[in-house]
Scaffold this active site. Structure first.
Site, PDB file in Angstrom:
ATOM      1  N   HIS A 176      40.745 -44.607  72.862  1.00 31.41           N
ATOM      2  CA  HIS A 176      41.079 -45.539  74.149  1.00 31.41           C
ATOM      3  C   HIS A 176      41.364 -47.101  74.011  1.00 31.41           C
ATOM      4  O   HIS A 176      40.723 -47.256  73.279  1.00 31.41           O
ATOM      5  CB  HIS A 176      39.823 -44.945  75.055  1.00 31.41           C
ATOM      6  CG  HIS A 176      39.756 -45.888  76.318  1.00 31.41           C
ATOM      7  ND1 HIS A 176      40.169 -45.281  77.429  1.00 31.41           N
ATOM      8  CD2 HIS A 176      38.637 -46.953  76.328  1.00 31.41           C
ATOM      9  CE1 HIS A 176      39.960 -46.229  78.524  1.00 31.41           C
ATOM     10  NE2 HIS A 176      39.252 -46.673  77.963  1.00 31.41           N
TER      11      HIS A 176
ATOM     12  N   ASP B 102      31.082 -41.192  87.927  1.00 31.35           N
ATOM     13  CA  ASP B 102      31.379 -42.597  87.696  1.00 31.35           C
ATOM     14  C   ASP B 102      32.709 -43.080  88.531  1.00 31.35           C
ATOM     15  O   ASP B 102      32.587 -44.111  89.138  1.00 31.35           O
ATOM     16  CB  ASP B 102      32.889 -42.239  85.995  1.00 31.35           C
ATOM     17  CG  ASP B 102      33.489 -43.185  85.537  1.00 31.35           C
ATOM     18  OD1 ASP B 102      32.097 -44.145  85.670  1.00 31.35           O
ATOM     19  OD2 ASP B 102      34.359 -43.488  85.868  1.00 31.35           O
TER      20      ASP B 102
ATOM     21  N   ARG C  26      28.994 -50.314  91.517  1.00 32.67           N
ATOM     22  CA  ARG C  26      28.722 -51.292  90.902  1.00 32.67           C
ATOM     23  C   ARG C  26      30.209 -52.105  91.537  1.00 32.67           C
ATOM     24  O   ARG C  26      29.383 -53.854  91.226  1.00 32.67           O
ATOM     25  CB  ARG C  26      29.395 -50.954  89.499  1.00 32.67           C
ATOM     26  CG  ARG C  26      28.321 -49.839  88.406  1.00 32.67           C
ATOM     27  CD  ARG C  26      28.599 -49.437  87.453  1.00 32.67           C
ATOM     28  NE  ARG C  26      29.153 -50.494  86.771  1.00 32.67           N
ATOM     29  CZ  ARG C  26      30.402 -50.180  85.785  1.00 32.67           C
ATOM     30  NH1 ARG C  26      30.757 -49.006  85.274  1.00 32.67           N
ATOM     31  NH2 ARG C  26      30.386 -51.102  84.399  1.00 32.67           N
TER      32      ARG C  26
ATOM     33  N   SER D 132      30.792 -45.396  81.226  1.00 33.92           N
ATOM     34  CA  SER D 132      31.604 -45.326  82.039  1.00 33.92           C
ATOM     35  C   SER D 132      32.895 -44.389  81.377  1.00 33.92           C
ATOM     36  O   SER D 132      33.348 -43.746  81.421  1.00 33.92           O
ATOM     37  CB  SER D 132      31.750 -45.879  82.725  1.00 33.92           C
ATOM     38  OG  SER D 132      33.581 -45.821  83.423  1.00 33.92           O
TER      39      SER D 132
ATOM     40  N   LYS E 104      34.850 -40.232  80.518  1.00 31.35           N
ATOM     41  CA  LYS E 104      35.705 -39.751  80.266  1.00 31.35           C
ATOM     42  C   LYS E 104      36.272 -39.165  79.222  1.00 31.35           C
ATOM     43  O   LYS E 104      37.469 -38.528  79.653  1.00 31.35           O
ATOM     44  CB  LYS E 104      37.214 -41.474  80.860  1.00 31.35           C
ATOM     45  CG  LYS E 104      36.262 -41.605  82.867  1.00 31.35           C
ATOM     46  CD  LYS E 104      36.927 -42.403  83.489  1.00 31.35           C
ATOM     47  CE  LYS E 104      35.830 -43.421  83.603  1.00 31.35           C
ATOM     48  NZ  LYS E 104      35.996 -44.819  83.806  1.00 31.35           N
TER      49      LYS E 104
HETATM   50  N1  URA Z   1      36.115 -49.347  82.179  1.00 31.74           N
HETATM   51  C1  URA Z   1      35.629 -48.671  83.081  1.00 31.74           C
HETATM   52  O1  URA Z   1      36.433 -47.514  82.757  1.00 31.74           O
HETATM   53  N2  URA Z   1      35.089 -48.436  82.766  1.00 31.74           N
HETATM   54  C2  URA Z   1      34.027 -49.791  83.336  1.00 31.74           C
HETATM   55  O2  URA Z   1      32.578 -49.823  83.279  1.00 31.74           O
HETATM   56  C3  URA Z   1      34.461 -50.666  83.135  1.00 31.74           C
HETATM   57  C4  URA Z   1      35.777 -50.819  82.077  1.00 31.74           C
END
Ligand code: URA
Ligand code: CA
Length: 433
Positions: free
Chosen positions: A82, A161, A168, A183, A187
């Site tokens: 990632h 999320d 947020r 977060s 994933k």
């Molecule tokens: N990328 C994400 O997937 N989540 C966040 O909170 C910030 C950046």
């Protein structure tokens, strides 16, 4: 359990248990706990932070809020990568065939997403015929036979999320380290990764503006990964200028092929070898990172990584003749060169502005409904530290309309030319625990 008491507990800087955190995420996903209470809790987290165990529990709770992809039928250790929001980051297109060529299974779930350019899937779809539509069984079979396949993301990955991120966004709690880290990691875990390699970008064009902030995020994610039973490593890499040369979908495919031919931009190749080495090491195919890197260099220069890319394109219906004939990729009708107005050295290229210029040309999506122009984008021909003379081409813009005004303005604003020659370091640090 009562939500108001859990908010109070976090407000008093006490540690929430795994069950309590699970209760919050489950209740939020099912609309049983309202936005206003989760907002208050997020604000308490914003000010009072979370312990490592709370972060891990939150990550797992988010991952368990929706579908969890089962990749257990794929042989070997599934390593996912990632990157935290780079500009013109072509690494996935290169890394996937590169690490697959040493036998690390690449079972990539990818989205389209919003942003400066499309996601990995949009880029691959610049190759005529390439498709990502297949069922789960076919996907698993392809990875077992060829070590590489890409499929579209499941519809219901980490719904907690999605809700929490939107909340947020409007409650000024995006910029919270434990919330960002959980977060991102949730994933990866929900997509079935056994091990995870993270590329945390730092600099003017990145989410994390300072090395300290980037280090903190990297450490937080590595700790979460390990506590959740996923071996995790991270690199902190520079985003004080775009990576490589190409920013745009078809343009990045061409750049990826050039890199797989061993003649890509040196910064892009360096980062791919570094990230790839971590993936190969975590995938159990090498004894050390340095051995892994040697293996990858060999695959790059022997043409085996390129051969793997060809096989991958053909398996998914794509026209592999693009490898030797870039004219088969979508081509923009119009080009415009942006030239230097003075002599000197490039001292800065604000990556974010370059990304926005590419988006302005049609390379990215502003909303989920926007249509991407796969041919559009730009090439960053002069990079930080390069000497330039008045009239040299800094950037070439590619588009299907002649409306270059806005993007040209952004590119000019992104560039600074000065008298001093600056050298940027690409890889700041490697974080393994
Ligand atoms: N990328 C994400 O997937 N989540 C966040 O909170 C910030 C950046
Ligand atoms: Ca690039």
């Amino acid at each position: 359990m009562r939500m108001v008491e859990l908010i109070k507990k976090k407000q008093e800087k006490k540690e929430l248990t795994k069950n309590e955190i699970q209760y919050i995420m489950e209740g939020y996903t099912n609309d049983e706990i309202p936005d206003y209470q989760v907002s208050a809790w997020a604000m308490a987290v914003y000010f009072n932070d979370m312990t490592d165990h709370e972060r891990m529990a939150l990550t797992v709770a988010i991952a368990e809020s929706g579908d969890q992809i089962d990749l257990s039928k794929i042989e070997g250790i599934k390593v996912d990568k990632h990157s935290t929001g780079g500009v013109g980051d072509t690494t996935t297109l290169i890394l996937a065939p590169l690490v697959a060529s040493v036998g690390v299974p690449v079972a990539k779930m990818s989205g389209r997403g919003l942003g400066h350019t499309g996601g990995t899937i949009d880029k691959l779809e610049a190759i005529p015929g390439f498709h990502i539509e297949m069922d789960q069984e076919e996907f698993i079979d392809l990875v077992n036979r060829h070590k590489i396949a890409v499929i579209g993301q499941s519809g219901n990955l980490c719904p907690a999320d999605k809700k929490l991120y939107a909340l947020r966004d409007v409650t000024s709690t995006v910029d919270s380290l434990p919330l960002i880290a959980s977060s991102i990691m949730s994933k990866k875990i929900a997509s079935g990764a056994d091990a995870i390699v993270l590329d945390v970008k730092v600099g003017a064009g990145a989410f994390m503006k300072t090395t300290e902030k980037a280090e903190e995020l990297a450490h937080a994610m590595v700790t979460i990964g390990k506590l959740a039973g996923r071996n995790t490593m991270a690199i902190i890499s520079d985003m004080n200028q775009p990576l490589g040369i190409a920013v745009g979908n078809a343009l990045e495919v061409e750049e990826a092929i050039e890199t797989l031919k061993g003649r890509g931009p040196s910064d892009l190749e360096e980062l791919c070898l570094e990230l790839g080495a971590q993936m190969v090491y975590l995938g159990g195919k090498a004894e050390s990172i340095s051995q892994a890197k040697t293996m990858l260099k060999e695959k790059l220069h022997s043409g085996e990584a390129l051969e793997k890319f060809k096989e991958f394109i053909e398996n998914q219906g794509g026209d592999s003749r693009v490898i030797d004939d870039y004219q088969r990729l979508p081509q923009a009708k119009f080009q415009k060169n942006i030239q230097a107005e003075e002599d000197g050295f490039v001292t800065e290229i604000i990556a974010d502005l370059i990304g926005r210029a590419a988006m302005e040309l049609g390379a990215g999506r502003a909303t989920k409904e926007s249509k991407i122009d796969l041919a559009a984008g730009l090439k960053v021909l002069k990079k930080v530290g390069d000497p330039v003379s008045k009239g040299d081409v800094l950037v070439t813009l590619y588009a299907n309309t002649e409306k270059f005004e806005q993007s040209e303005k952004m590119v000019r604003e992104a560039y600074s030319i000065g008298k001093e020659q600056i050298h940027l370091t690409l890889i700041h640090e490697t974080i393994t625990d």
